[in-house]
Design a protein around this motif. Structure first.
Motif, PDB file in Angstrom:
ATOM      1  N   ILE A   7      15.878  -3.773 -11.743  1.00  0.00           N
ATOM      2  CA  ILE A   7      15.222  -2.679 -11.026  1.00  0.00           C
ATOM      3  C   ILE A   7      14.208  -2.061 -11.970  1.00  0.00           C
ATOM      4  N   ARG A   8      12.974  -1.969 -11.500  1.00  0.00           N
ATOM      5  CA  ARG A   8      11.882  -1.382 -12.290  1.00  0.00           C
ATOM      6  C   ARG A   8      11.279  -0.220 -11.523  1.00  0.00           C
ATOM      7  N   GLY A   9      10.668   0.686 -12.243  1.00  0.00           N
ATOM      8  CA  GLY A   9      10.097   1.856 -11.600  1.00  0.00           C
ATOM      9  C   GLY A   9       8.717   2.192 -12.129  1.00  0.00           C
ATOM     10  N   LEU A  10       7.985   2.956 -11.328  1.00  0.00           N
ATOM     11  CA  LEU A  10       6.654   3.410 -11.718  1.00  0.00           C
ATOM     12  C   LEU A  10       6.380   4.750 -11.060  1.00  0.00           C
ATOM     13  N   ILE A  11       6.007   5.723 -11.865  1.00  0.00           N
ATOM     14  CA  ILE A  11       5.602   7.036 -11.354  1.00  0.00           C
ATOM     15  C   ILE A  11       4.122   6.976 -11.017  1.00  0.00           C
ATOM     16  N   ALA A  12       3.750   7.552  -9.894  1.00  0.00           N
ATOM     17  CA  ALA A  12       2.361   7.639  -9.438  1.00  0.00           C
ATOM     18  C   ALA A  12       1.683   6.279  -9.275  1.00  0.00           C
ATOM     19  N   PRO A  13       2.282   5.356  -8.504  1.00  0.00           N
ATOM     20  CA  PRO A  13       1.590   4.080  -8.266  1.00  0.00           C
ATOM     21  C   PRO A  13       0.280   4.323  -7.522  1.00  0.00           C
ATOM     22  N   SER A  14      -0.656   3.430  -7.707  1.00  0.00           N
ATOM     23  CA  SER A  14      -1.964   3.595  -7.067  1.00  0.00           C
ATOM     24  C   SER A  14      -1.852   3.555  -5.546  1.00  0.00           C
ATOM     25  N   THR A  15      -2.852   4.117  -4.894  1.00  0.00           N
ATOM     26  CA  THR A  15      -2.913   4.089  -3.433  1.00  0.00           C
ATOM     27  C   THR A  15      -3.936   3.058  -2.951  1.00  0.00           C
ATOM     28  N   THR A  35       0.846  -1.193   0.000  1.00  0.00           N
ATOM     29  CA  THR A  35       0.000   0.000   0.000  1.00  0.00           C
ATOM     30  C   THR A  35       0.883   1.245   0.000  1.00  0.00           C
ATOM     31  N   ALA A  36       0.715   2.092  -1.018  1.00  0.00           N
ATOM     32  CA  ALA A  36       1.461   3.345  -1.132  1.00  0.00           C
ATOM     33  C   ALA A  36       0.601   4.499  -0.643  1.00  0.00           C
ATOM     34  N   ALA A  37       1.248   5.528  -0.117  1.00  0.00           N
ATOM     35  CA  ALA A  37       0.523   6.710   0.369  1.00  0.00           C
ATOM     36  C   ALA A  37       1.337   7.959   0.061  1.00  0.00           C
TER      37      ALA A  37
END
Length: 142
Positions: free
Chosen positions: A71-79, A26-28
């Motif tokens: 290594i992978r990245g994602l801008i603005a992952p869901s919350t 869970t991202a916030a």
């Protein structure tokens, strides 16, 4: 935009042979970015998703002992509470691990402004210099 701040981390490992593994995370916070590190004995990951959204490959390398790291990245992952983060391999692998880390305060245009790799033989001191190309970009060392 403020400084980048650590949000949360979730990881797992497995010795069971399979082509994928998942964790819930869970991202916030505002201006989020996610970094996913995965490692396996013999195959680079072929893809990864965060709550169904494809994560971009940032760095791939083969290290000592034939362990492949990605290594992978994602801008603005869901919350979304307990979003599923999945790493996939093209072939079944047994020894594997993954860890997803989210941050707030990250640049939303290019959160991963610079990448670098290092080939270390562990017999001499290791040095690495990185210059980021974007303010509020993430520098991670695994």
């Amino acid at each position: 935009m403020g400084a980048i701040a650590y949000d949360a981390a979730t990881g797992t490992r497995s010795e069971v042979s399979s082509t994928s593994m998942s964790v819930t995370h869970t991202a916030a916070g505002a201006n989020r970015a996610a970094v996913l590190y995965s490692s396996s004995n013999g195959n680079l990951s072929s893809s990864a998703t965060y709550d169904g959204t494809t994560m971009a490959s940032e760095v791939e390398l083969t290290s000592v002992g034939n362990y492949e790291q990605d290594i992978r990245g994602l801008i603005a992952p869901s919350t979304t509470a307990s979003a599923t983060v999945t790493t996939n391999w093209a072939a079944s692998v047994s020894g594997k691990a993954m860890c997803v880390i989210t941050f707030s305060g990250a640049n939303q245009t290019d959160a991963f402004g610079a990448t670098a790799t290092i080939d270390a033989d562990f017999t001499s001191p290791i040095t690495l210099s990185i210059t980021t190309t974007t303010a509020n970009s993430i520098v991670a060392f695994f």
